[in-house]
Scaffold this motif. Structure first.
Motif, PDB file in Angstrom:
ATOM      1  N   GLY A  96       0.799  -1.225   0.000  1.00 23.87           N
ATOM      2  CA  GLY A  96       0.000   0.000   0.000  1.00 23.87           C
ATOM      3  C   GLY A  96       0.822   1.260   0.000  1.00 23.87           C
ATOM      4  N   ASN A  97       2.130   1.165   0.304  1.00 29.26           N
ATOM      5  CA  ASN A  97       3.008   2.341   0.258  1.00 29.26           C
ATOM      6  C   ASN A  97       3.722   2.339  -1.072  1.00 29.26           C
ATOM      7  N   ILE A  98       3.470   3.322  -1.905  1.00 31.68           N
ATOM      8  CA  ILE A  98       4.071   3.331  -3.239  1.00 31.68           C
ATOM      9  C   ILE A  98       5.499   3.813  -3.133  1.00 31.68           C
ATOM     10  N   VAL A  99       6.433   2.999  -3.569  1.00 32.57           N
ATOM     11  CA  VAL A  99       7.849   3.325  -3.557  1.00 32.57           C
ATOM     12  C   VAL A  99       8.280   3.545  -4.984  1.00 32.57           C
ATOM     13  N   THR A 100       8.530   4.788  -5.370  1.00 34.26           N
ATOM     14  CA  THR A 100       8.864   5.092  -6.752  1.00 34.26           C
ATOM     15  C   THR A 100      10.332   4.825  -7.012  1.00 34.26           C
ATOM     16  N   VAL A 101      10.607   4.034  -8.017  1.00 33.43           N
ATOM     17  CA  VAL A 101      11.976   3.782  -8.446  1.00 33.43           C
ATOM     18  C   VAL A 101      12.072   4.164  -9.904  1.00 33.43           C
ATOM     19  N   SER A 102      12.719   5.317 -10.167  1.00 36.02           N
ATOM     20  CA  SER A 102      12.837   5.751 -11.547  1.00 36.02           C
ATOM     21  C   SER A 102      13.661   4.748 -12.326  1.00 36.02           C
ATOM     22  N   SER A 103      13.148   4.321 -13.453  1.00 35.37           N
ATOM     23  CA  SER A 103      13.861   3.390 -14.308  1.00 35.37           C
ATOM     24  C   SER A 103      13.805   3.909 -15.726  1.00 35.37           C
ATOM     25  N   VAL A 104      14.795   3.573 -16.491  1.00 36.02           N
ATOM     26  CA  VAL A 104      14.837   4.069 -17.853  1.00 36.02           C
ATOM     27  C   VAL A 104      15.154   2.939 -18.804  1.00 36.02           C
ATOM     28  N   VAL A 155       5.985  11.749   0.250  1.00 32.61           N
ATOM     29  CA  VAL A 155       5.430  13.053  -0.115  1.00 32.61           C
ATOM     30  C   VAL A 155       5.938  13.466  -1.490  1.00 32.61           C
ATOM     31  N   VAL A 156       7.229  13.297  -1.731  1.00 31.99           N
ATOM     32  CA  VAL A 156       7.816  13.633  -3.029  1.00 31.99           C
ATOM     33  C   VAL A 156       7.097  12.882  -4.147  1.00 31.99           C
ATOM     34  N   GLN A 157       6.882  11.603  -3.958  1.00 29.97           N
ATOM     35  CA  GLN A 157       6.244  10.786  -4.993  1.00 29.97           C
ATOM     36  C   GLN A 157       4.835  11.268  -5.299  1.00 29.97           C
ATOM     37  N   VAL A 158       4.071  11.573  -4.247  1.00 31.06           N
ATOM     38  CA  VAL A 158       2.693  12.011  -4.431  1.00 31.06           C
ATOM     39  C   VAL A 158       2.648  13.325  -5.204  1.00 31.06           C
ATOM     40  N   VAL A 159       3.503  14.271  -4.826  1.00 26.82           N
ATOM     41  CA  VAL A 159       3.475  15.586  -5.472  1.00 26.82           C
ATOM     42  C   VAL A 159       3.963  15.492  -6.911  1.00 26.82           C
ATOM     43  N   LEU A 160       5.060  14.791  -7.154  1.00 29.66           N
ATOM     44  CA  LEU A 160       5.583  14.698  -8.519  1.00 29.66           C
ATOM     45  C   LEU A 160       4.590  14.008  -9.446  1.00 29.66           C
ATOM     46  N   SER A 161       3.873  13.021  -8.933  1.00 34.91           N
ATOM     47  CA  SER A 161       2.931  12.298  -9.784  1.00 34.91           C
ATOM     48  C   SER A 161       1.732  13.158 -10.173  1.00 34.91           C
ATOM     49  N   SER A 162       1.512  14.261  -9.450  1.00 42.35           N
ATOM     50  CA  SER A 162       0.372  15.126  -9.740  1.00 42.35           C
ATOM     51  C   SER A 162       0.712  16.271 -10.689  1.00 42.35           C
ATOM     52  N   ASN A 211       1.852  18.497 -13.990  1.00 45.34           N
ATOM     53  CA  ASN A 211       1.670  18.486 -15.439  1.00 45.34           C
ATOM     54  C   ASN A 211       2.997  18.262 -16.157  1.00 45.34           C
ATOM     55  N   LYS A 212       4.064  18.824 -15.579  1.00 48.90           N
ATOM     56  CA  LYS A 212       5.400  18.707 -16.165  1.00 48.90           C
ATOM     57  C   LYS A 212       6.361  18.183 -15.093  1.00 48.90           C
ATOM     58  N   PRO A 213       6.229  16.927 -14.718  1.00 49.89           N
ATOM     59  CA  PRO A 213       7.066  16.404 -13.630  1.00 49.89           C
ATOM     60  C   PRO A 213       8.531  16.383 -14.011  1.00 49.89           C
ATOM     61  N   PRO A 214       9.397  16.681 -13.059  1.00 48.35           N
ATOM     62  CA  PRO A 214      10.835  16.606 -13.323  1.00 48.35           C
ATOM     63  C   PRO A 214      11.302  15.165 -13.388  1.00 48.35           C
ATOM     64  N   PHE A 215      12.523  14.977 -13.841  1.00 49.38           N
ATOM     65  CA  PHE A 215      13.148  13.654 -13.794  1.00 49.38           C
ATOM     66  C   PHE A 215      13.535  13.392 -12.346  1.00 49.38           C
ATOM     67  N   LEU A 216      13.024  12.306 -11.780  1.00 49.51           N
ATOM     68  CA  LEU A 216      13.344  11.958 -10.401  1.00 49.51           C
ATOM     69  C   LEU A 216      14.692  11.250 -10.344  1.00 49.51           C
ATOM     70  N   LEU A 217      15.672  11.916  -9.784  1.00 47.27           N
ATOM     71  CA  LEU A 217      16.975  11.297  -9.554  1.00 47.27           C
ATOM     72  C   LEU A 217      16.829  10.492  -8.261  1.00 47.27           C
ATOM     73  N   ASP A 218      16.371   9.275  -8.405  1.00 47.72           N
ATOM     74  CA  ASP A 218      15.888   8.480  -7.278  1.00 47.72           C
ATOM     75  C   ASP A 218      17.040   7.786  -6.561  1.00 47.72           C
ATOM     76  N   ILE A 219      17.782   8.566  -5.789  1.00 41.91           N
ATOM     77  CA  ILE A 219      19.005   8.071  -5.159  1.00 41.91           C
ATOM     78  C   ILE A 219      18.751   7.456  -3.779  1.00 41.91           C
ATOM     79  N   THR A 220      17.502   7.343  -3.367  1.00 40.06           N
ATOM     80  CA  THR A 220      17.197   6.941  -1.994  1.00 40.06           C
ATOM     81  C   THR A 220      17.648   5.519  -1.687  1.00 40.06           C
ATOM     82  N   LEU A 221      17.245   4.559  -2.507  1.00 38.98           N
ATOM     83  CA  LEU A 221      17.602   3.163  -2.239  1.00 38.98           C
ATOM     84  C   LEU A 221      19.100   2.928  -2.343  1.00 38.98           C
TER      85      LEU A 221
END
Length: 403
Positions: free
Chosen positions: A32-40, A329-336, A338-348
């Motif tokens: 239930g907790n969405i963990v965003t992992v930017s992948s390309v 919080v970051v994930q929720v806001v970025l997903s909302s 119109n022009k989301p930035p590239f998430l440099l997802d360095i957390t994990l």
């Protein structure tokens, strides 16, 4: 500096995965907790030849095998250190080798993403591609950590005689590579939104960003971060009141406040940034390592900080520690947006590096503080050279090799 505290959250225990190939982001959902992992999807980076990587132009293609850029492992590698600790831009609090750190293995680990190779950073290539352009990091001292790393990495790829200029200030510090007309700046705004002085009190304006935002216009590459300062209390708290729609509050739920502030920032980006000419990044929450029980599950540890840690976490089947509430919080806001930035997802990938903090090897510590690491070790920031160099290698990859 970042807070020497943890925010608490439930540890994810199971997950279901699903792909949404929108702006190359994969969402992994943990209980239930969405963990965003930017992948390309990096076509052309897989099994690349290091000798010609900078001449290749990988493209995004949805029908090819994917590279999860921010998922992978740390592998030992003696062959690469992008610069030396003598780089003059490094603040004393980050310069671990200068201030007596006895081990160097933390410098010998390379991030290996799943299913692909990524190009090594080339300072000369960066300067050539960015000629006449500007880069600005906006946020707290973790942004400054990355800013100083990038300057050192670029400098190491240029002739020693290449002229530079630095103008240090608050909130804005600017480093210029004069021969190339490049500016690499840091703008200190730990909450991103404005703080005003009213009758001697600091008022955090959760709905106003015009003061700060004026300084960010016209920049070619913007990289934002925020998170740690929202949880500061006591002497570390950066405000006296929070302003919400004209009403002043002495306190409120900190994550609610962060989300309000970030939505103000998000609206500013959507309304003011022309993404056809400005690349926008957001740095994921940089984790802290103040509780060894979080990464030594099941073991008994007498340590109370990252002091003495010399190796990354290995063999983890999940997030090594408590996943930061601020990242949700970051994930929720970025997903909302119109022009989301590239998430440099360095957390994990950073959470695995319990060994890479300054600990007591920070220039601003006294002898008494160094003798008491449980109370004085810095397990929030990162040594330079060190982990932020990997952040910048991934930043470099996203900036020049993803289209």
């Amino acid at each position: 500096m970042a807070t020497p505290k943890h925010s608490s959250s439930s540890s994810p225990s199971s997950f279901t995965s699903h792909f949404i190939i929108v702006l190359a982001i994969i969402l992994l959902q943990y209980s239930g907790n969405i963990v965003t992992v930017s992948s390309v999807l990096l076509v052309g980076l897989k099994n690349h030849n290091n000798n010609n990587v900078h001449h290749r132009r990988p493209m995004l293609q949805a029908n090819q095998s994917s590279c999860a850029l921010f998922m992978g492992n740390w592998v030992h590698d003696d062959t690469y250190q992008p610069y030396q600790y003598s780089c003059p831009i490094i603040d004393p609090e980050f310069n671990c080798q200068m201030y007596g750190r006895p081990d160097t293995d933390y410098l010998k680990f390379r991030w290996q993403p799943a299913n692909c190779q990524i190009p090594r950073f080339n300072g000369g290539e960066f300067a050539a591609r960015m000629r006449g352009k500007s880069v600005m990091f906006v946020g707290d001292s973790l942004g400054r950590n990355q800013w100083e790393s990038l300057i050192c990495m670029i400098s190491a790829g240029l002739p020693a005689a290449s002229p530079t200029q630095i103008i240090r200030g608050d909130p804005l510090s600017v480093f210029k590579f004069l021969e190339y007309g490049i500016t690499v700046s840091f703008y200190r705004a730990p909450y991103l939104v404005d703080i005003d002085s009213v009758q001697g009190k600091r008022v955090l304006r959760l709905g106003d960003i015009r003061g700060n935002g004026n300084a960010w216009t016209g920049v070619d590459v913007l990289s934002f971060n925020t998170g740690h300062w929202w949880t500061h209390k006591g002497a570390l708290q950066g405000w006296d009141y929070m302003d919400v729609d004209g009403t002043l509050y002495q306190d409120m739920d900190r994550l609610v406040a962060m989300e309000r502030g970030m939505r103000t920032w998000a609206n500013w980006v959507d309304s003011n940034i022309d993404t056809t000419r400005c690349r926008v990044f957001f740095q994921g929450i940089s984790p802290t390592h103040y509780n060894p029980s979080e990464w030594n599950a099941g073991s008994v540890s007498t340590a109370k900080s990252c002091y003495g840690e010399t190796m990354p976490t290995t063999g983890s089947t999940g997030y090594p520690g408590i996943y930061p509430d601020q990242m949700k919080v970051v994930q929720v806001v970025l997903s909302s947006m119109n022009k989301p930035p590239f998430l440099l997802d360095i957390t994990l990938l950073s959470a695995m590096r319990k060994d890479a903090h300054p600990s007591i090897y920070s220039g601003d510590l006294t002898a008494e503080q160094r003798a008491n690491p449980d109370h004085s070790a810095d397990c929030s920031h990162w040594c330079l050279p060190g982990l932020p160099d990997t952040w910048n290698q991934l930043f470099y990859t996203a900036l020049f090799f993803l289209h």
